[in-house]
Scaffold this motif. Sequence first.
Motif, PDB file in Angstrom:
ATOM      1  N   GLU A   1       0.832  -1.207   0.000  1.00 22.83           N
ATOM      2  CA  GLU A   1       0.000   0.000   0.000  1.00 22.83           C
ATOM      3  C   GLU A   1       0.868   1.259   0.000  1.00 22.83           C
ATOM      4  OE1 GLU A   1      -3.030  -0.012   3.036  1.00 22.83           O
ATOM      5  OE2 GLU A   1      -3.457  -2.129   2.691  1.00 22.83           O
ATOM      6  N   PRO A   2       0.659   2.142  -0.970  1.00 25.37           N
ATOM      7  CA  PRO A   2       1.496   3.347  -1.052  1.00 25.37           C
ATOM      8  C   PRO A   2       1.329   4.315   0.118  1.00 25.37           C
ATOM      9  CG  PRO A   2      -0.199   3.356  -2.762  1.00 25.37           C
ATOM     10  CD  PRO A   2      -0.299   2.045  -2.057  1.00 25.37           C
ATOM     11  N   ASP A   3       0.196   4.263   0.828  1.00 24.30           N
ATOM     12  CA  ASP A   3      -0.003   5.190   1.946  1.00 24.30           C
ATOM     13  C   ASP A   3       0.518   4.634   3.272  1.00 24.30           C
ATOM     14  OD1 ASP A   3      -2.042   3.265   2.105  1.00 24.30           O
ATOM     15  OD2 ASP A   3      -3.426   4.674   3.065  1.00 24.30           O
ATOM     16  N   VAL A   4       1.160   3.467   3.221  1.00 22.04           N
ATOM     17  CA  VAL A   4       1.740   2.864   4.425  1.00 22.04           C
ATOM     18  C   VAL A   4       3.215   2.627   4.166  1.00 22.04           C
ATOM     19  CG1 VAL A   4       1.725   0.897   5.987  1.00 22.04           C
ATOM     20  CG2 VAL A   4      -0.420   1.668   4.973  1.00 22.04           C
ATOM     21  N   SER A   5       4.048   3.184   5.002  1.00 20.23           N
ATOM     22  CA  SER A   5       5.475   2.889   4.919  1.00 20.23           C
ATOM     23  C   SER A   5       6.009   2.768   6.331  1.00 20.23           C
ATOM     24  CB  SER A   5       6.233   3.964   4.137  1.00 20.23           C
ATOM     25  OG  SER A   5       6.178   5.189   4.812  1.00 20.23           O
ATOM     26  N   ALA A   6       7.151   2.133   6.445  1.00 24.01           N
ATOM     27  CA  ALA A   6       7.701   1.891   7.775  1.00 24.01           C
ATOM     28  C   ALA A   6       9.210   1.809   7.688  1.00 24.01           C
ATOM     29  CB  ALA A   6       7.140   0.582   8.333  1.00 24.01           C
ATOM     30  N   PRO A   7       9.865   2.079   8.813  1.00 24.64           N
ATOM     31  CA  PRO A   7      11.304   1.820   8.912  1.00 24.64           C
ATOM     32  C   PRO A   7      11.500   0.309   8.979  1.00 24.64           C
ATOM     33  CG  PRO A   7      10.427   2.409  11.043  1.00 24.64           C
ATOM     34  CD  PRO A   7       9.294   2.547  10.064  1.00 24.64           C
ATOM     35  N   PRO A   8      12.684  -0.180   9.305  1.00 23.62           N
ATOM     36  CA  PRO A   8      12.866  -1.618   9.410  1.00 23.62           C
ATOM     37  C   PRO A   8      11.809  -2.248  10.327  1.00 23.62           C
ATOM     38  CG  PRO A   8      14.976  -0.534   9.612  1.00 23.62           C
ATOM     39  CD  PRO A   8      13.928   0.543   9.604  1.00 23.62           C
TER      40      PRO A   8
END
Length: 154
Positions: free
Chosen positions: A91-98
């Motif tokens: 999902e492009p609206d969800v990102s996270a670090p490691p």
Amino acid sequence: MCIPVTNHRDTEPIQILLVEDNPGDVRLVEEAFREAGVETTFHTAHDGDTALEFLRDQRADVDPSDLSLVLLDLNLPRTSGFDVLEAIKTEPDVSAPPVLVLTSSEATEDIARSYELCANAYLTKPSDPDEFTEIGRAVEAFWFDEATLPPASA
């Protein structure tokens, strides 16, 4: 495709999203990082829905809190840890670090699926509460002192 992440270490506390529904395990993880001497601010989500909402808000926030790491349990109410990993991956609206999976499962299929969904590491929760401190030290030593991660724009 896995999401590129950034890594930085400065004088600010490390910001960690802890996705864990068991209050006892939340306490053990927080104590482990404190005993390991890691200055940490925990943001706790007790289910996958809350974790995804937090990550979406982080992405949309013009002044994010510089989240450094996600510790993710797989067995969560409502939205599972696998579903959280899937959302981060697709999902492009969800990102996270490691994202480090921290779970009680030692099942080979859970390990394989976590990595297929771009988890950065898979850790099994120790049965002895004292061993949680070693996990805190190991996470700090590797992810914040040793690892070099690609820039967010990569």
